[in-house]
Write an enzyme that holds these catalytic residues in place. Sequence first.
Site, PDB file in Angstrom:
ATOM      1  N   VAL A  71       8.965  -5.003 -18.030  1.00  0.00           N
ATOM      2  CA  VAL A  71       8.181  -4.672 -18.775  1.00  0.00           C
ATOM      3  C   VAL A  71       6.785  -5.569 -18.888  1.00  0.00           C
ATOM      4  CG1 VAL A  71       7.741  -4.114 -21.468  1.00  0.00           C
ATOM      5  CG2 VAL A  71       9.882  -3.551 -20.484  1.00  0.00           C
ATOM      6  N   ASP A  87       6.777 -16.989 -19.308  1.00  0.00           N
ATOM      7  CA  ASP A  87       8.090 -16.907 -18.955  1.00  0.00           C
ATOM      8  C   ASP A  87       8.782 -18.159 -18.792  1.00  0.00           C
ATOM      9  OD1 ASP A  87       9.815 -13.981 -18.168  1.00  0.00           O
ATOM     10  OD2 ASP A  87      10.916 -15.922 -17.937  1.00  0.00           O
ATOM     11  N   ARG A  96      11.106 -17.150 -11.697  1.00  0.00           N
ATOM     12  CA  ARG A  96      10.509 -15.956 -11.702  1.00  0.00           C
ATOM     13  C   ARG A  96       9.173 -16.465 -11.692  1.00  0.00           C
ATOM     14  NH1 ARG A  96      11.741 -12.383 -16.778  1.00  0.00           N
ATOM     15  NH2 ARG A  96      13.495 -11.678 -15.310  1.00  0.00           N
ATOM     16  N   THR A 154      16.210  -6.977 -25.384  1.00  0.00           N
ATOM     17  CA  THR A 154      16.855  -6.997 -26.639  1.00  0.00           C
ATOM     18  C   THR A 154      18.252  -6.157 -26.224  1.00  0.00           C
ATOM     19  OG1 THR A 154      15.571  -4.945 -27.168  1.00  0.00           O
ATOM     20  CG2 THR A 154      15.142  -6.910 -28.379  1.00  0.00           C
ATOM     21  N   THR A 187      12.317  -3.443 -27.942  1.00  0.00           N
ATOM     22  CA  THR A 187      12.883  -2.337 -28.679  1.00  0.00           C
ATOM     23  C   THR A 187      13.939  -2.918 -29.704  1.00  0.00           C
ATOM     24  OG1 THR A 187      12.961  -1.242 -26.661  1.00  0.00           O
ATOM     25  CG2 THR A 187      14.345  -0.260 -28.368  1.00  0.00           C
ATOM     26  N   CYS A 215      17.747   0.621 -22.051  1.00  0.00           N
ATOM     27  CA  CYS A 215      16.972   1.395 -23.112  1.00  0.00           C
ATOM     28  C   CYS A 215      18.024   2.387 -23.489  1.00  0.00           C
ATOM     29  CB  CYS A 215      15.830   2.195 -22.521  1.00  0.00           C
ATOM     30  SG  CYS A 215      14.306   1.204 -22.485  1.00  0.00           S
ATOM     31  N   ARG A 248      20.631  -4.010 -14.723  1.00  0.00           N
ATOM     32  CA  ARG A 248      20.758  -4.426 -16.120  1.00  0.00           C
ATOM     33  C   ARG A 248      21.859  -2.939 -16.688  1.00  0.00           C
ATOM     34  NH1 ARG A 248      15.172  -5.385 -18.691  1.00  0.00           N
ATOM     35  NH2 ARG A 248      14.675  -3.929 -17.364  1.00  0.00           N
TER      36      ARG A 248
END
Length: 442
Positions: free
Chosen positions: A25, A43, A48, A92, A127, A267, A338
């Site tokens: 995201v 981050d 990364r 989250t 979220t 999600c 994920r």
Amino acid sequence: MNFSNIYLELIAGQAKLALVGLGYVGMPIAVEFAKHVPVIGFDINEKRISEYRKGIDATNEVGAAIAQTTVDFTADASRLKEARFIIVAVPTPVNEDTTPDLRPIEGAARTVGENLSPGTIVVFESTVYPGVTEDICIPLIEQYSRLKCGVDWKIGYSPERINPGDRVHTLTSVVKVVSGMDEESSREIKKVYDIIIKAGTHPVSTIKTAEAVKVVENSQRDINIAFVNEVAMMCDRMHIDTAEVIEGMNTKWNALGFRPGLVGGHCIGVDPYYLTNAAEKLGYHSQIILNGRKVNDSMGAYVADAAIKQMIEAGMAPKKATVLILGITFKENCPDTRNSKVADIINRLQEFEIDPVVADSWADSDVAKEAYGVDLVPADDLPKADCVIVAVGHKEYRSMSMMQLKKLFKPELSDSEKVLIDVKSLYRKDELEASGMRYWRL
């Protein structure tokens, strides 16, 4: 404190925007904003950050654009002090008991608080259930910054709508819901997002409303998929082809076009739990959403059981069979593993002492090993199989001919002994029947 000049200062290059969290995201948002304003990308994952600086995009969300971006990538949290507009986009997840795991967002709030400059607007995109931004994030930021929200800094919420691997519904082409703690912050947040969102922004009246939008829209999708998954299980028992039923249903103008499958990811497989958990605390027990989750969470085991049944009917002993699973990411044409429900297929097979071989050229082998204990096998090293489970609709699997599929099986098997499990209904029914293979599709 004047917050109404942030947009103008960003456009003029006199102020900086920062992203906290550079995953699927945050990184695309940072890269898009960097085309217009100065951006700091932060981050805590130094590996990364190093990859991004080298022009390597492991998420595959922006591709070659990562090499040309002007984002100032850093793992130094103190650089956030330079920003006047901070966007937080951290994961989250849920705990094993499906309760919200707010540790990442709490950690991000602490980091922002420790490095917050007066006059900054902070916007959360992660979220969450309604109330988290104001009841949890604001107190933490105030505690660690010693700055008063609404006076020294302001806050807003804009739910992310990025769909990993989707090249049609991209960041800039999807309407963005925005909200702020008051009229001034809401207006400024809208103007900043309007810089990159070509589809436009949709302001809502409160932060809690914006938080609810995200968990409700994904819960709705989850329920619809649960419905067609339940239909698929019914059709299976009735010996009716589910895909043909759905194709017929979709000829009606008000059909919704949902198809059965494994519901994983960051999600749809998670957000409904955030909504129902918040409702539980207020004394309301979900009658529909949790049942939809129960159905969708059961589909991996259902697919594995179907594979075992087909192997038995083909005359083989499943424990001695070589089972090949193609795909471990949570969706097609995307490296994101994920909350992949392919892991549920693997776990169910292992309950019957079947240790499947898993391949996926899109997935990171180190991530798959760490998350699921799976050693991905390169395509060139795959053993010949008794049963092939095509679990993910990657384009290379979707384009395979019946002849190519047959080459995945042991040569000594007759066509009727080759068990093909087509989880995503990738292949045409007439071609499957003509192949002579024993097939099953969800």
